[in-house]
Design a protein around this motif. Structure first.
Motif, short mmCIF file in Angstrom:
data_model
loop_
_atom_site.label_atom_id
_atom_site.label_comp_id
_atom_site.label_asym_id
_atom_site.label_seq_id
_atom_site.Cartn_x
_atom_site.Cartn_y
_atom_site.Cartn_z
N LEU A 4 -5.98 47.20 -10.09
CA LEU A 4 -5.36 46.57 -11.25
C LEU A 4 -3.84 46.63 -11.11
N VAL A 5 -3.17 45.51 -11.37
CA VAL A 5 -1.72 45.46 -11.28
C VAL A 5 -1.17 44.84 -12.56
N GLU A 6 -0.39 45.63 -13.28
CA GLU A 6 0.20 45.17 -14.53
C GLU A 6 1.58 44.57 -14.29
N SER A 7 1.98 43.69 -15.20
CA SER A 7 3.31 43.13 -15.19
C SER A 7 3.67 42.67 -16.60
N GLY A 8 4.93 42.33 -16.79
CA GLY A 8 5.36 41.78 -18.06
C GLY A 8 6.12 42.72 -18.97
N GLY A 9 6.21 43.98 -18.58
CA GLY A 9 6.97 44.91 -19.39
C GLY A 9 8.47 44.62 -19.31
N GLY A 10 9.22 45.29 -20.15
CA GLY A 10 10.67 45.10 -20.15
C GLY A 10 11.30 45.64 -21.41
N LEU A 11 12.54 45.23 -21.61
CA LEU A 11 13.32 45.67 -22.77
C LEU A 11 13.32 44.56 -23.81
N VAL A 12 13.01 44.92 -25.04
CA VAL A 12 12.98 43.95 -26.13
C VAL A 12 13.50 44.60 -27.40
N GLN A 13 14.10 43.82 -28.25
CA GLN A 13 14.58 44.34 -29.53
C GLN A 13 13.41 44.48 -30.50
N ALA A 14 13.54 45.39 -31.42
CA ALA A 14 12.53 45.54 -32.46
C ALA A 14 12.32 44.21 -33.17
N GLY A 15 11.07 43.88 -33.39
CA GLY A 15 10.72 42.60 -33.99
C GLY A 15 10.41 41.52 -32.97
N GLY A 16 10.73 41.79 -31.72
CA GLY A 16 10.49 40.82 -30.66
C GLY A 16 9.09 40.86 -30.11
N SER A 17 8.87 40.09 -29.06
CA SER A 17 7.54 39.94 -28.47
C SER A 17 7.59 40.11 -26.96
N LEU A 18 6.47 40.54 -26.41
CA LEU A 18 6.26 40.59 -24.97
C LEU A 18 4.81 40.27 -24.70
N ARG A 19 4.54 39.72 -23.53
CA ARG A 19 3.16 39.53 -23.09
C ARG A 19 2.96 40.25 -21.77
N LEU A 20 2.04 41.19 -21.79
CA LEU A 20 1.67 41.92 -20.59
C LEU A 20 0.50 41.22 -19.91
N SER A 21 0.49 41.29 -18.60
CA SER A 21 -0.61 40.75 -17.80
C SER A 21 -1.14 41.83 -16.87
N CYS A 22 -2.40 41.72 -16.55
CA CYS A 22 -3.03 42.65 -15.61
C CYS A 22 -3.97 41.83 -14.74
N VAL A 23 -3.68 41.82 -13.45
CA VAL A 23 -4.51 41.08 -12.50
C VAL A 23 -5.41 42.06 -11.77
N ALA A 24 -6.69 41.73 -11.72
CA ALA A 24 -7.67 42.58 -11.07
C ALA A 24 -8.11 41.99 -9.74
N SER A 25 -8.45 42.88 -8.82
CA SER A 25 -9.02 42.47 -7.54
C SER A 25 -10.06 43.51 -7.15
N GLY A 26 -10.88 43.14 -6.19
CA GLY A 26 -11.93 44.05 -5.77
C GLY A 26 -13.28 43.55 -6.27
N ARG A 27 -13.90 44.30 -7.10
CA ARG A 27 -15.22 43.92 -7.60
C ARG A 27 -15.12 42.81 -8.64
N THR A 28 -16.24 42.26 -9.02
CA THR A 28 -16.29 41.12 -9.92
C THR A 28 -15.67 41.46 -11.27
N PHE A 29 -14.60 40.78 -11.60
CA PHE A 29 -13.83 41.05 -12.81
C PHE A 29 -14.68 40.94 -14.06
N SER A 30 -15.54 39.93 -14.11
CA SER A 30 -16.31 39.68 -15.32
C SER A 30 -17.41 40.73 -15.54
N ASN A 31 -17.59 41.62 -14.61
CA ASN A 31 -18.55 42.71 -14.82
C ASN A 31 -18.03 43.79 -15.74
N TYR A 32 -16.71 43.77 -16.02
CA TYR A 32 -16.07 44.87 -16.69
C TYR A 32 -15.51 44.50 -18.05
N ALA A 33 -15.63 45.43 -18.99
CA ALA A 33 -14.79 45.37 -20.16
C ALA A 33 -13.38 45.78 -19.73
#
Length: 124
Positions: A4-33
Motif C-alpha cells: 500500500l502506498v499513500e499520497s496526498g498529504g500536505g499542509l493546509v489551513q484549518a477549514g481547508g480540504s485534502l484528498r488522500l489516495s492509497c494505491v494497492a498492489s499485490g493480491r486482488t484489491f477487491s478481496n479486501y475491506a
C-alpha cells in the motif's frame, strides 16, 4: 501480501480540504475491506474510516463523521479519503490499511496490511 502506498498529504489551513489516495498492489484489491487510520505524536493510532470490498458500506469515527468521505475504485486499486473542514486536531500521519472485513477493520488486533503513511498538517 498487499503493498500500500499513500499520497496526498500536505499542509493546509484549518477549514481547508485534502484528498488522500492509497494505491494497492499485490493480491486482488477487491478481496479486501480498506481503511484509514491516523496517529498523532504521542498518541496511539486511531481508526478514521473504513469501506467494504465493493464500496457500498462505510464506517466512520465519530470525530470525522460529516467531514470525511472514504471511497474506492477497484478498477484503479485505489482507496481515497476526502477530508473537508479540517481542524488542527486532524493533524496526524494517515495510514491506509487493507483488512478482512469492514466490521473488523477498527479493531487494533485484527490482521491488516499497512502503508507507510502520509503526513497531514493543519495550521490554525
Amino acid at each position: 501480501q498487499v503493498q500500500l502506498v499513500e499520497s496526498g498529504g500536505g499542509l493546509v489551513q484549518a477549514g481547508g480540504s485534502l484528498r488522500l489516495s492509497c494505491v494497492a498492489s499485490g493480491r486482488t484489491f477487491s478481496n479486501y475491506a480498506m481503511g484509514w487510520f491516523r496517529q498523532a505524536p504521542g498518541k496511539e493510532r486511531e481508526f478514521v474510516a473504513a469501506i467494504n470490498w465493493i464500496g457500498l458500506t462505510t464506517n466512520y469515527a465519530n470525530s470525522v463523521k460529516g467531514r470525511f468521505t472514504i471511497s474506492r475504485d477497484n478498477a484503479k486499486n485505489t482507496v481515497y479519503l476526502q477530508m473537508n473542514s479540517l481542524k488542527p486536531e486532524d493533524m496526524a500521519r494517515y495510514y491506509c490499511a487493507a483488512g478482512e472485513t469492514i466490521t473488523t477493520m477498527p479493531s487494533p488486533t485484527s490482521r491488516k496490511y499497512w502503508g507507510q503513511g502520509t503526513q497531514v498538517t493543519v495550521s490554525s
